[in-house]
Design a protein around this motif. Structure first.
Motif, PDB file in Angstrom:
ATOM      1  N   ALA A  37      20.022 -34.742 -13.802  1.00 26.50           N
ATOM      2  CA  ALA A  37      19.945 -32.938 -13.979  1.00 26.50           C
ATOM      3  C   ALA A  37      20.855 -32.973 -12.896  1.00 26.50           C
ATOM      4  N   ILE A  38      21.182 -33.911 -12.365  1.00 26.24           N
ATOM      5  CA  ILE A  38      23.289 -32.917 -11.598  1.00 26.24           C
ATOM      6  C   ILE A  38      24.099 -32.980 -12.602  1.00 26.24           C
ATOM      7  N   PRO A  39      23.976 -33.992 -13.094  1.00 26.92           N
ATOM      8  CA  PRO A  39      25.130 -33.786 -14.134  1.00 26.92           C
ATOM      9  C   PRO A  39      24.911 -32.828 -14.525  1.00 26.92           C
ATOM     10  N   PHE A  40      23.887 -32.300 -16.005  1.00 30.40           N
ATOM     11  CA  PHE A  40      23.912 -32.093 -16.001  1.00 30.40           C
ATOM     12  C   PHE A  40      24.108 -30.463 -16.385  1.00 30.40           C
ATOM     13  N   LEU A  41      23.587 -30.136 -14.242  1.00 34.18           N
ATOM     14  CA  LEU A  41      23.223 -28.700 -14.211  1.00 34.18           C
ATOM     15  C   LEU A  41      24.602 -28.187 -13.839  1.00 34.18           C
ATOM     16  N   PHE A  42      25.884 -29.334 -13.257  1.00 31.48           N
ATOM     17  CA  PHE A  42      27.139 -29.024 -12.636  1.00 31.48           C
ATOM     18  C   PHE A  42      27.695 -29.086 -13.601  1.00 31.48           C
ATOM     19  N   GLY A  43      28.002 -29.713 -14.946  1.00 29.87           N
ATOM     20  CA  GLY A  43      28.357 -29.813 -16.410  1.00 29.87           C
ATOM     21  C   GLY A  43      28.401 -28.711 -16.960  1.00 29.87           C
ATOM     22  N   SER A  44      26.766 -28.246 -16.981  1.00 34.04           N
ATOM     23  CA  SER A  44      26.686 -26.600 -17.511  1.00 34.04           C
ATOM     24  C   SER A  44      27.876 -25.921 -16.822  1.00 34.04           C
ATOM     25  N   LEU A  45      28.032 -25.493 -15.406  1.00 38.07           N
ATOM     26  CA  LEU A  45      28.174 -24.513 -14.700  1.00 38.07           C
ATOM     27  C   LEU A  45      30.098 -24.860 -15.057  1.00 38.07           C
ATOM     28  N   ALA A  46      29.819 -26.362 -14.540  1.00 38.95           N
ATOM     29  CA  ALA A  46      31.961 -26.646 -15.429  1.00 38.95           C
ATOM     30  C   ALA A  46      32.091 -25.889 -16.707  1.00 38.95           C
ATOM     31  N   VAL A  47      31.341 -25.664 -17.785  1.00 38.45           N
ATOM     32  CA  VAL A  47      31.267 -25.128 -18.942  1.00 38.45           C
ATOM     33  C   VAL A  47      31.399 -23.898 -18.403  1.00 38.45           C
ATOM     34  N   THR A  48      30.562 -23.166 -17.831  1.00 36.97           N
ATOM     35  CA  THR A  48      30.622 -21.343 -17.744  1.00 36.97           C
ATOM     36  C   THR A  48      32.076 -21.333 -17.387  1.00 36.97           C
ATOM     37  N   PHE A  49      32.139 -21.974 -16.241  1.00 35.13           N
ATOM     38  CA  PHE A  49      32.887 -21.060 -15.282  1.00 35.13           C
ATOM     39  C   PHE A  49      34.755 -21.442 -16.105  1.00 35.13           C
ATOM     40  N   ALA A  50      34.631 -22.452 -16.736  1.00 32.43           N
ATOM     41  CA  ALA A  50      36.276 -22.742 -17.909  1.00 32.43           C
ATOM     42  C   ALA A  50      36.033 -21.845 -18.750  1.00 32.43           C
ATOM     43  N   LEU A  51      34.504 -21.163 -19.681  1.00 25.65           N
ATOM     44  CA  LEU A  51      34.950 -20.860 -20.553  1.00 25.65           C
ATOM     45  C   LEU A  51      35.464 -18.995 -20.024  1.00 25.65           C
ATOM     46  N   LEU A  52      34.490 -18.867 -18.706  1.00 25.39           N
ATOM     47  CA  LEU A  52      34.861 -17.563 -18.154  1.00 25.39           C
ATOM     48  C   LEU A  52      36.268 -17.269 -18.154  1.00 25.39           C
ATOM     49  N   GLY A  53      36.701 -18.720 -17.394  1.00 21.78           N
ATOM     50  CA  GLY A  53      38.394 -18.299 -16.758  1.00 21.78           C
ATOM     51  C   GLY A  53      38.991 -18.627 -17.722  1.00 21.78           C
ATOM     52  N   LEU A  54      39.159 -19.708 -19.702  1.00 25.65           N
ATOM     53  CA  LEU A  54      39.714 -18.882 -20.816  1.00 25.65           C
ATOM     54  C   LEU A  54      39.554 -18.124 -21.543  1.00 25.65           C
ATOM     55  N   ALA A  55      38.636 -17.270 -20.997  1.00 26.20           N
ATOM     56  CA  ALA A  55      38.530 -15.689 -21.268  1.00 26.20           C
ATOM     57  C   ALA A  55      39.231 -14.335 -21.074  1.00 26.20           C
ATOM     58  N   ARG A  56      39.362 -15.181 -19.336  1.00 26.90           N
ATOM     59  CA  ARG A  56      40.571 -14.106 -19.202  1.00 26.90           C
ATOM     60  C   ARG A  56      42.090 -14.744 -18.506  1.00 26.90           C
ATOM     61  N   LYS A  57      42.309 -15.931 -19.415  1.00 29.93           N
ATOM     62  CA  LYS A  57      43.386 -16.037 -19.294  1.00 29.93           C
ATOM     63  C   LYS A  57      44.107 -16.668 -17.610  1.00 29.93           C
ATOM     64  N   LEU A  58      43.069 -17.467 -17.054  1.00 25.51           N
ATOM     65  CA  LEU A  58      43.601 -17.107 -15.655  1.00 25.51           C
ATOM     66  C   LEU A  58      43.803 -18.779 -15.768  1.00 25.51           C
ATOM     67  N   ASN A  59      44.011 -19.564 -14.671  1.00 31.24           N
ATOM     68  CA  ASN A  59      44.096 -21.154 -15.208  1.00 31.24           C
ATOM     69  C   ASN A  59      43.751 -21.997 -15.833  1.00 31.24           C
ATOM     70  N   ARG A  60      44.807 -22.067 -17.445  1.00 27.81           N
ATOM     71  CA  ARG A  60      43.762 -22.119 -18.370  1.00 27.81           C
ATOM     72  C   ARG A  60      44.413 -24.182 -18.397  1.00 27.81           C
ATOM     73  N   GLY A  61      44.759 -24.491 -17.496  1.00 23.45           N
ATOM     74  CA  GLY A  61      45.213 -26.159 -17.723  1.00 23.45           C
ATOM     75  C   GLY A  61      43.959 -26.532 -17.069  1.00 23.45           C
ATOM     76  N   GLN A  62      43.676 -25.755 -15.642  1.00 24.07           N
ATOM     77  CA  GLN A  62      42.706 -26.345 -14.730  1.00 24.07           C
ATOM     78  C   GLN A  62      41.011 -26.283 -15.631  1.00 24.07           C
ATOM     79  N   CYS A  63      41.327 -24.922 -16.601  1.00 22.49           N
ATOM     80  CA  CYS A  63      40.121 -24.439 -17.547  1.00 22.49           C
ATOM     81  C   CYS A  63      39.845 -25.549 -18.528  1.00 22.49           C
ATOM     82  N   ALA A  64      40.471 -25.770 -18.475  1.00 25.49           N
ATOM     83  CA  ALA A  64      41.163 -27.389 -19.653  1.00 25.49           C
ATOM     84  C   ALA A  64      40.382 -27.770 -19.366  1.00 25.49           C
ATOM     85  N   ILE A  65      40.814 -28.584 -18.269  1.00 31.40           N
ATOM     86  CA  ILE A  65      40.305 -29.469 -17.833  1.00 31.40           C
ATOM     87  C   ILE A  65      38.430 -30.496 -17.832  1.00 31.40           C
TER      88      ILE A  65
END
Length: 86
Positions: A37-65
């Motif tokens: 549950a914890i890896p799934f929840l945190f991983g899902s949140l990480a993917v969501t925030f990364a996609l939002l960051g990539l869409a806004r083109k902010l901190n693209r390297g950190q978002c990709a990682i």
């Protein structure tokens, strides 16, 4: 005094996705002890925030990682459970 501020909450998408992805990846390694549950929840949140960051083109390297670590942490327990059930 500056009229416009470069700081906005959207600039935190990269660091947050990076931290959540890292924590999720570490939690995925110990999924046998703490559950998936914890890896799934945190991983899902990480993917969501990364996609939002990539869409806004902010901190693209950190978002990709964060996107990579988050997606690995979501998929690792699923593949592990599938491999052990067969």
């Amino acid at each position: 005094m500056a009229t416009g501020s470069a700081d906005s909450p959207a600039t935190l998408y990269g660091p947050v996705s990076l931290v959540l992805g890292t924590v999720a990846l570490i939690a995925a390694v110990f999924a046998g002890y703490i559950g998936i549950a914890i890896p799934f929840l945190f991983g899902s949140l990480a993917v969501t925030f990364a996609l939002l960051g990539l869409a806004r083109k902010l901190n693209r390297g950190q978002c990709a990682i964060g996107l990579t670590a988050g997606s690995l942490s979501v998929l690792y327990p699923i593949f592990l459970a599938a491999a052990l059930s067969a």
